[in-house]
Design a protein around this motif. Structure first.
Motif, PDB file in Angstrom:
ATOM      1  N   ILE A 185       0.844  -1.191   0.000  1.00  0.00           N
ATOM      2  CA  ILE A 185       0.000   0.000   0.000  1.00  0.00           C
ATOM      3  C   ILE A 185       0.878   1.239   0.000  1.00  0.00           C
ATOM      4  O   ILE A 185       1.753   1.384   0.854  1.00  0.00           O
ATOM      5  CB  ILE A 185      -0.907  -0.019   1.241  1.00  0.00           C
ATOM      6  CG1 ILE A 185      -1.919  -1.158   1.075  1.00  0.00           C
ATOM      7  CG2 ILE A 185      -1.624   1.299   1.427  1.00  0.00           C
ATOM      8  CD1 ILE A 185      -2.514  -1.609   2.354  1.00  0.00           C
ATOM      9  N   SER A 201      14.787  -1.772   9.005  1.00  0.00           N
ATOM     10  CA  SER A 201      13.860  -2.767   9.528  1.00  0.00           C
ATOM     11  C   SER A 201      12.409  -2.279   9.420  1.00  0.00           C
ATOM     12  O   SER A 201      12.112  -1.119   9.694  1.00  0.00           O
ATOM     13  CB  SER A 201      14.228  -2.993  10.994  1.00  0.00           C
ATOM     14  OG  SER A 201      13.290  -3.836  11.557  1.00  0.00           O
ATOM     15  N   GLY A 202      11.542  -3.161   8.977  1.00  0.00           N
ATOM     16  CA  GLY A 202      10.120  -2.828   8.926  1.00  0.00           C
ATOM     17  C   GLY A 202       9.693  -2.029   7.710  1.00  0.00           C
ATOM     18  O   GLY A 202       8.559  -1.561   7.632  1.00  0.00           O
ATOM     19  N   THR A 203      10.581  -1.860   6.735  1.00  0.00           N
ATOM     20  CA  THR A 203      10.211  -1.056   5.555  1.00  0.00           C
ATOM     21  C   THR A 203       9.450  -1.874   4.518  1.00  0.00           C
ATOM     22  O   THR A 203       8.965  -1.333   3.533  1.00  0.00           O
ATOM     23  CB  THR A 203      11.459  -0.442   4.869  1.00  0.00           C
ATOM     24  OG1 THR A 203      12.455  -1.455   4.754  1.00  0.00           O
ATOM     25  CG2 THR A 203      11.999   0.731   5.646  1.00  0.00           C
ATOM     26  N   GLY A 204       9.385  -3.197   4.720  1.00  0.00           N
ATOM     27  CA  GLY A 204       8.608  -4.012   3.783  1.00  0.00           C
ATOM     28  C   GLY A 204       9.466  -4.845   2.847  1.00  0.00           C
ATOM     29  O   GLY A 204       9.034  -5.196   1.746  1.00  0.00           O
ATOM     30  N   LYS A 205      10.671  -5.212   3.290  1.00  0.00           N
ATOM     31  CA  LYS A 205      11.561  -5.966   2.397  1.00  0.00           C
ATOM     32  C   LYS A 205      10.968  -7.328   2.047  1.00  0.00           C
ATOM     33  O   LYS A 205      10.947  -7.742   0.895  1.00  0.00           O
ATOM     34  CB  LYS A 205      12.949  -6.127   3.055  1.00  0.00           C
ATOM     35  CG  LYS A 205      13.657  -4.784   3.277  1.00  0.00           C
ATOM     36  CD  LYS A 205      15.067  -4.951   3.765  1.00  0.00           C
ATOM     37  CE  LYS A 205      15.182  -5.464   5.185  1.00  0.00           C
ATOM     38  NZ  LYS A 205      14.630  -4.541   6.200  1.00  0.00           N
ATOM     39  N   GLU A 206      10.456  -8.012   3.064  1.00  0.00           N
ATOM     40  CA  GLU A 206       9.886  -9.341   2.788  1.00  0.00           C
ATOM     41  C   GLU A 206       8.625  -9.228   1.917  1.00  0.00           C
ATOM     42  O   GLU A 206       8.407 -10.033   1.008  1.00  0.00           O
ATOM     43  CB  GLU A 206       9.565 -10.076   4.093  1.00  0.00           C
ATOM     44  CG  GLU A 206       8.897 -11.422   3.824  1.00  0.00           C
ATOM     45  CD  GLU A 206       9.155 -12.471   4.886  1.00  0.00           C
ATOM     46  OE1 GLU A 206       9.845 -12.174   5.871  1.00  0.00           O
ATOM     47  OE2 GLU A 206       8.656 -13.595   4.695  1.00  0.00           O
ATOM     48  N   LEU A 207       7.843  -8.199   2.193  1.00  0.00           N
ATOM     49  CA  LEU A 207       6.626  -7.975   1.399  1.00  0.00           C
ATOM     50  C   LEU A 207       6.979  -7.788  -0.084  1.00  0.00           C
ATOM     51  O   LEU A 207       6.320  -8.345  -0.980  1.00  0.00           O
ATOM     52  CB  LEU A 207       5.945  -6.721   1.939  1.00  0.00           C
ATOM     53  CG  LEU A 207       4.521  -6.442   1.518  1.00  0.00           C
ATOM     54  CD1 LEU A 207       3.600  -7.488   2.125  1.00  0.00           C
ATOM     55  CD2 LEU A 207       4.092  -5.059   1.982  1.00  0.00           C
ATOM     56  N   ARG A 266       6.314  -1.605  10.176  1.00  0.00           N
ATOM     57  CA  ARG A 266       6.012  -2.583  11.224  1.00  0.00           C
ATOM     58  C   ARG A 266       5.591  -1.869  12.520  1.00  0.00           C
ATOM     59  O   ARG A 266       4.634  -2.254  13.169  1.00  0.00           O
ATOM     60  CB  ARG A 266       7.228  -3.474  11.491  1.00  0.00           C
ATOM     61  CG  ARG A 266       6.917  -4.618  12.459  1.00  0.00           C
ATOM     62  CD  ARG A 266       8.180  -5.286  12.936  1.00  0.00           C
ATOM     63  NE  ARG A 266       9.012  -5.769  11.850  1.00  0.00           N
ATOM     64  CZ  ARG A 266       8.722  -6.804  11.100  1.00  0.00           C
ATOM     65  NH1 ARG A 266       7.623  -7.475  11.313  1.00  0.00           N
ATOM     66  NH2 ARG A 266       9.525  -7.185  10.134  1.00  0.00           N
ATOM     67  N   GLU A 278       2.125  -0.461  12.135  1.00  0.00           N
ATOM     68  CA  GLU A 278       1.138  -1.546  12.183  1.00  0.00           C
ATOM     69  C   GLU A 278       0.868  -1.949  13.640  1.00  0.00           C
ATOM     70  O   GLU A 278      -0.281  -2.084  14.071  1.00  0.00           O
ATOM     71  CB  GLU A 278       1.678  -2.738  11.374  1.00  0.00           C
ATOM     72  CG  GLU A 278       0.669  -3.831  11.164  1.00  0.00           C
ATOM     73  CD  GLU A 278       1.198  -4.938  10.240  1.00  0.00           C
ATOM     74  OE1 GLU A 278       2.420  -5.017  10.003  1.00  0.00           O
ATOM     75  OE2 GLU A 278       0.371  -5.721   9.771  1.00  0.00           O
TER      76      GLU A 278
HETATM   77  N1  LIG Z   1       3.705  -0.803   1.848  1.00  0.00           N
HETATM   78  C1  LIG Z   1       3.127  -1.632   2.726  1.00  0.00           C
HETATM   79  N2  LIG Z   1       1.804  -1.835   2.681  1.00  0.00           N
HETATM   80  C2  LIG Z   1       1.204  -2.646   3.570  1.00  0.00           C
HETATM   81  N3  LIG Z   1       1.832  -3.306   4.537  1.00  0.00           N
HETATM   82  C3  LIG Z   1       3.150  -3.158   4.629  1.00  0.00           C
HETATM   83  C4  LIG Z   1       3.870  -2.320   3.729  1.00  0.00           C
HETATM   84  N4  LIG Z   1       5.178  -2.391   4.059  1.00  0.00           N
HETATM   85  C5  LIG Z   1       5.279  -3.207   5.105  1.00  0.00           C
HETATM   86  N5  LIG Z   1       4.065  -3.690   5.464  1.00  0.00           N
HETATM   87  C6  LIG Z   1       3.774  -4.587   6.592  1.00  0.00           C
HETATM   88  O1  LIG Z   1       4.678  -4.227   7.635  1.00  0.00           O
HETATM   89  C7  LIG Z   1       5.215  -5.373   8.281  1.00  0.00           C
HETATM   90  C8  LIG Z   1       6.725  -5.402   8.121  1.00  0.00           C
HETATM   91  O2  LIG Z   1       7.054  -5.655   6.754  1.00  0.00           O
HETATM   92  P1  LIG Z   1       8.231  -6.661   6.322  1.00  0.00           P
HETATM   93  O3  LIG Z   1       8.313  -7.816   7.263  1.00  0.00           O
HETATM   94  O4  LIG Z   1       8.095  -6.925   4.884  1.00  0.00           O
HETATM   95  O5  LIG Z   1       9.449  -5.682   6.593  1.00  0.00           O
HETATM   96  P2  LIG Z   1      11.001  -6.021   6.566  1.00  0.00           P
HETATM   97  O6  LIG Z   1      11.673  -4.833   5.978  1.00  0.00           O
HETATM   98  O7  LIG Z   1      11.231  -7.352   5.941  1.00  0.00           O
HETATM   99  O8  LIG Z   1      11.292  -6.067   8.115  1.00  0.00           O
HETATM  100  P3  LIG Z   1      12.569  -6.722   8.873  1.00  0.00           P
HETATM  101  O9  LIG Z   1      13.786  -6.069   8.305  1.00  0.00           O
HETATM  102  O10 LIG Z   1      12.330  -6.302  10.285  1.00  0.00           O
HETATM  103  O11 LIG Z   1      12.485  -8.175   8.635  1.00  0.00           O
HETATM  104  C9  LIG Z   1       4.532  -6.565   7.643  1.00  0.00           C
HETATM  105  O12 LIG Z   1       3.410  -6.926   8.410  1.00  0.00           O
HETATM  106  C10 LIG Z   1       4.094  -6.045   6.287  1.00  0.00           C
HETATM  107  O13 LIG Z   1       2.979  -6.719   5.791  1.00  0.00           O
END
Ligand SMILES: Nc1ncnc2c1ncn2[C@@H]1O[C@H](COP(=O)(O)OP(=O)(O)OP(=O)(O)O)[C@@H](O)[C@H]1O
Length: 452
Positions: A150, A179-185, A367, A370
């Protein structure tokens, strides 16, 4: 009401006496008067008023309704979201039905009762605001074709465009972001938009698995390879065959395993621990880290040749604070999500809550947002989330500052917080980002009373 926030209201009325009356009654609005259909349309095109009141008896058909209805149709053709309130003294019921069926918002009969019309106009603005907000939210959600991602911000949309373009290829992608920026997403989005989408998406977090287990997690082992290896077990790489392997926190991959991973990326075969044969595996590799791998390379912690193999395409994910408008947009989405998940019925946010959400710097990124919204949905007592439900320590940053020293201090604090967010709390890395030494950085943190 100050001039700057007066809303535009268009009154289409040909009677000069009534025009004056409207001006008196609606002085809280930035009122514009049109006496004919042409004048009305000019104003609609130029100023796009959200609300219009329209007299049906316009010249040349002052005693009928044809000119008024034509004007209504053209206004809505020009600006379909306009709320048009019909004012008429002609054959009330019939013209009401006709104009509503053409798309008018409401109808009232002359003579004008200022209080009643005032309420109708006010309600029209409220509805218009709500609809506008919904359209904005919907546009944000649709702005990327990426599953579950989103955003409405330019910086993140750029990232989504790159992901869309890269997804169908087989190139190795490195996702860089705090961290938490949505890398896995985004890694999942890369998978879902590729023709590997029916095959497995396998994620492994290199930082979460002890070094001595990571090798067998990745490459698998044969029965009897070591004590406890009671049966043949496939590693994550093999399990991902045909699909995508997501290596999270790649910066934490121990050096000896970096050699093995490099060999796999070059030759696309693996050997299970204790195994003798080479097994061809077809996976697309996506990896992610919040660390600065180039400095790891300089310190001999990460192999340069592996880095280049892994980073055929590098995608930098901006922190939430740099995504204009996204915090509020995401907050609304998380509110809907948690209302459903937690069977709550919290309607929205107060204005203060939204400005706190938009003004906060979100070191833990999406994150953290959320989690805050989830908590607020649980704790909220009324039907709107209030700023206090978010429990964010927001300082008075937004206050107007005229003092140069204060402005500089604010800028320092903002930069320090951002650097810490980008470096995921790692002080050396944050100091490096700011171009200061560690002791200086600690000094600044103490000076500004910033929590680590
Ligand atoms: N643009 C977005 N829209 C909707 N939800 C998001 C978005 N970006 C991140 N999220 C949500 O925020 C949470 C963290 O995202 P994610 O695990 O992908 O981050 P990450 O960068 O891999 O974190 P980490 O480095 O801590 O592993 C998840 O629940 C994910 O679904």
């Amino acid at each position: 009401m100050s001039d700057t926030i007066k809303r535009k209201l268009l009154v289409v009325e040909d009677d000069p006496g009534l025009q004056r009356q409207y001006k008196w009654n609606f002085e809280d609005y930035d009122i514009e008067i049109a006496g004919t259909r042409e004048e009305a349309l000019d104003i609609v095109r130029r100023d796009k008023p959200a609300v219009v009141t329209l007299d049906l008896g316009l010249p040349p058909d002052e005693d009928g309704i044809s000119e008024g209805l034509a004007c209504l149709e053209q206004i809505l053709a020009e600006a379909p979201h306009t709320k048009v309130i019909i004012a008429s003294g002609h054959g009330a019921r019939e013209s009401a039905l006709q104009s509503i069926s053409l798309g008018a918002y409401d109808f009232y009969q002359k003579p004008v009762d200022p209080d009643e019309l005032g309420l109708i106009v006010e309600r029209a603005y409220r509805l218009s605001d709500l609809e506008e907000e919904n359209r904005r939210l919907a546009a944000g959600q649709q702005s990327s074709r990426l599953n579950n991602v989103i955003t409405a911000s330019e910086s993140m949309n750029k990232v989504c465009n790159i992901v869309e373009r890269v997804a169908p290829t087989n190139v190795t992608v490195m996702l860089l972001g705090a961290s938490g920026t949505g890398k896995e997403l985004l890694a999942r989005a890369l998978h879902d938009l590729s023709d590997r989408k029916e095959k497995p998406f396998v994620a492994i977090n290199c930082a979460a698995i002890p070094e001595n287990l990571l090798e067998s997690e990745l490459f698998g082992y044969e029965k009897g390879a070591f004590t406890g290896a009671v049966k043949q077990t496939l590693g994550k790489i093999e399990v991902a065959h045909g699909g995508t392997l997501f290596l999270d926190e790649i910066g934490d991959l121990p050096f000896p395993l970096q050699v093995k991973l490099l060999r796999f990326l070059q030759e696309r075969v693996i050997e299970r621990i204790g195994g003798r044969k080479e097994i061809p595996v077809d996976v697309r590799v996506v990896c992610a880290t919040h660390q600065d791998l180039e400095s790891h390379i300089a310190e001999n912690l990460f192999r340069e040749d592996l880095f280049y193999r892994l980073s055929e395409i590098v995608i930098n994910i901006p922190p939430l604070v740099e995504r204009e408008g996204d915090a509020a947009l995401l907050a609304h989405n998380f509110l809907n999500k948690f209302n459903k998940e937690l069977k709550r019925n919290v309607k929205s946010f107060t204005k203060e809550a939204i400005s706190v959400i938009s003004g906060y710097n979100w070191p833990g990124n999406v994150r953290e947002l959320e989690n805050r919204i989830k908590r607020a949905v649980i704790m909220c007592e009324g039907n709107k989330i209030e700023a206090s439900d978010l429990e964010l320590a927001v300082d008075e940053m937004e206050e107007e500052l005229l003092n140069l020293k204060q402005i500089r201090e604010m800028a320092d604090m903002k930069a320090i917080r951002k650097a810490l967010a980008n470096a995921n709390g790692n002080v050396s890395h944050a100091a490096k980002l700011l171009g200061v030494s560690r002791p200086t950085f600690y000094g600044l943190i103490k000076q500004y009373n910033i929590n680590l």
